[in-house]
Design a protein around this motif. Sequence first.
Motif, short mmCIF file in Angstrom:
data_model
loop_
_atom_site.label_atom_id
_atom_site.label_comp_id
_atom_site.label_asym_id
_atom_site.label_seq_id
_atom_site.Cartn_x
_atom_site.Cartn_y
_atom_site.Cartn_z
N GLY A 1 32.36 17.69 26.39
CA GLY A 1 32.22 18.00 27.80
C GLY A 1 30.98 18.80 28.14
N GLY A 2 30.17 19.07 27.15
CA GLY A 2 29.00 19.91 27.36
C GLY A 2 27.79 19.19 27.93
N ASN A 3 27.90 17.88 28.14
CA ASN A 3 26.77 17.16 28.76
C ASN A 3 27.30 16.30 29.90
OD1 ASN A 3 27.04 14.17 27.99
ND2 ASN A 3 27.21 15.12 25.97
N GLU A 4 26.41 15.88 30.77
CA GLU A 4 26.80 15.08 31.93
C GLU A 4 26.10 13.72 31.91
OE1 GLU A 4 27.92 17.47 35.62
OE2 GLU A 4 26.24 18.66 34.86
N LEU A 5 26.06 13.15 30.70
CA LEU A 5 25.37 11.88 30.51
C LEU A 5 26.30 10.67 30.63
CD1 LEU A 5 23.26 12.87 27.35
CD2 LEU A 5 22.51 12.86 29.73
N TYR A 6 27.59 10.92 30.80
CA TYR A 6 28.56 9.84 30.76
C TYR A 6 28.65 9.06 32.08
CZ TYR A 6 30.24 12.77 26.89
OH TYR A 6 30.32 13.53 25.75
N SER A 7 29.03 7.80 31.94
CA SER A 7 29.34 6.99 33.12
C SER A 7 30.73 7.39 33.60
CB SER A 7 29.33 5.50 32.76
OG SER A 7 30.42 5.21 31.88
N ASP A 8 31.10 6.92 34.79
CA ASP A 8 32.44 7.21 35.31
C ASP A 8 33.52 6.69 34.35
OD1 ASP A 8 31.33 8.40 37.53
OD2 ASP A 8 31.63 6.67 38.85
N ALA A 9 33.32 5.50 33.84
CA ALA A 9 34.31 4.90 32.93
C ALA A 9 34.43 5.72 31.64
CB ALA A 9 33.91 3.46 32.60
N GLN A 10 33.31 6.21 31.14
CA GLN A 10 33.35 7.04 29.93
C GLN A 10 34.10 8.34 30.17
OE1 GLN A 10 29.03 7.03 29.31
NE2 GLN A 10 29.37 6.15 27.27
N LYS A 11 33.85 8.97 31.31
CA LYS A 11 34.55 10.23 31.63
C LYS A 11 36.05 10.00 31.77
CE LYS A 11 31.63 10.91 35.00
NZ LYS A 11 30.95 11.40 36.20
N GLN A 12 36.42 8.91 32.40
CA GLN A 12 37.84 8.59 32.56
C GLN A 12 38.50 8.40 31.20
OE1 GLN A 12 37.57 5.16 35.09
NE2 GLN A 12 36.86 6.35 36.85
N SER A 13 37.80 7.70 30.29
CA SER A 13 38.35 7.46 28.95
C SER A 13 38.49 8.76 28.18
CB SER A 13 37.44 6.50 28.18
OG SER A 13 37.51 5.20 28.71
N LEU A 14 37.50 9.64 28.29
CA LEU A 14 37.55 10.92 27.58
C LEU A 14 38.67 11.81 28.11
CD1 LEU A 14 33.73 11.69 27.25
CD2 LEU A 14 35.35 11.38 25.36
N PHE A 15 38.85 11.81 29.42
CA PHE A 15 39.92 12.63 30.00
C PHE A 15 41.27 12.15 29.50
CE2 PHE A 15 42.80 14.14 33.36
CZ PHE A 15 42.41 15.47 33.44
N SER A 16 41.46 10.84 29.50
CA SER A 16 42.72 10.27 29.01
C SER A 16 42.91 10.54 27.52
CB SER A 16 42.75 8.76 29.26
OG SER A 16 42.77 8.47 30.64
N ALA A 17 41.81 10.44 26.75
CA ALA A 17 41.89 10.70 25.31
C ALA A 17 42.27 12.14 25.04
CB ALA A 17 40.55 10.37 24.65
N TYR A 18 41.77 13.06 25.86
CA TYR A 18 42.12 14.48 25.69
C TYR A 18 43.61 14.69 25.95
CZ TYR A 18 42.26 19.53 26.33
OH TYR A 18 42.58 20.87 26.23
N LEU A 19 44.13 14.12 27.01
CA LEU A 19 45.55 14.27 27.32
C LEU A 19 46.41 13.71 26.19
CD1 LEU A 19 45.66 13.28 31.12
CD2 LEU A 19 45.68 15.58 30.14
N THR A 20 45.98 12.57 25.65
CA THR A 20 46.73 11.96 24.55
C THR A 20 46.63 12.80 23.29
OG1 THR A 20 46.34 9.72 25.42
CG2 THR A 20 46.92 9.91 23.09
N GLY A 21 45.42 13.22 22.94
CA GLY A 21 45.22 13.99 21.72
C GLY A 21 45.93 15.33 21.74
N MET A 22 46.02 15.93 22.92
CA MET A 22 46.67 17.24 23.05
C MET A 22 48.14 17.12 23.44
SD MET A 22 44.24 19.41 22.35
CE MET A 22 44.63 21.02 23.07
N SER A 23 48.62 15.89 23.58
CA SER A 23 50.01 15.64 24.02
C SER A 23 50.30 16.46 25.27
CB SER A 23 51.00 16.00 22.90
OG SER A 23 50.79 15.20 21.77
N ALA A 24 49.37 16.40 26.23
CA ALA A 24 49.48 17.22 27.44
C ALA A 24 49.56 16.36 28.69
CB ALA A 24 48.26 18.14 27.54
#
Length: 199
Positions: free
Chosen positions: A51-74
Amino acid sequence: EIDLVTGVQTCALPIWTSDNIVSMGSVAAGLSAAELGNLNIADDDAATALGGNELYSDAQKQSLFSAYLTGMSASVNTLSGDALVALGSINCGATDAQIATLSAAAYYTAASTIGGLTTCSATQLSAFATQAKASTFGAISTWDTASVSTLGSVVGGLTSAEMGTLTESQISGISTTSLAQIPDSTFAGLSATDRKSVV
């Protein structure tokens, strides 16, 4: 960077450790949204690195946010302020509906981090602004200069009418960076005199 991206694409991404993800750094932006969505983001160190850079596309950010929720079981409504701070630009991968479910305490803690982002959409900024007004910073009329400064780019989520209610003192809290995030239609809510004072 091209070689690194080519190399990471040959690996089974879900088995990467947090250290692997941290070491990847900005090269992560070279992965596809699908590949980023398969990362096992299981701690805040990994989230901070991504999350330390802002180089991602909208789709990439959406995927990362979902991956974080899944990885943290949150779930979004259980995320802490520290988690939102760690997510950085990945917060711009949350949907408007998800932003609405953030806890007031978590948003308040991360308000400065979220306010410093420059890649959230207009609707996301609006959702964050609604969050601020409804449960965290209170009515716009109660915001002081420091509050406006902390909210940063989220001020761009106000409506044109709301923008027009800002006082001279509040307007002085809008930084040049935050100003760039305010849509023209919203900025038009300021009087001609106020517009001149921030341009």
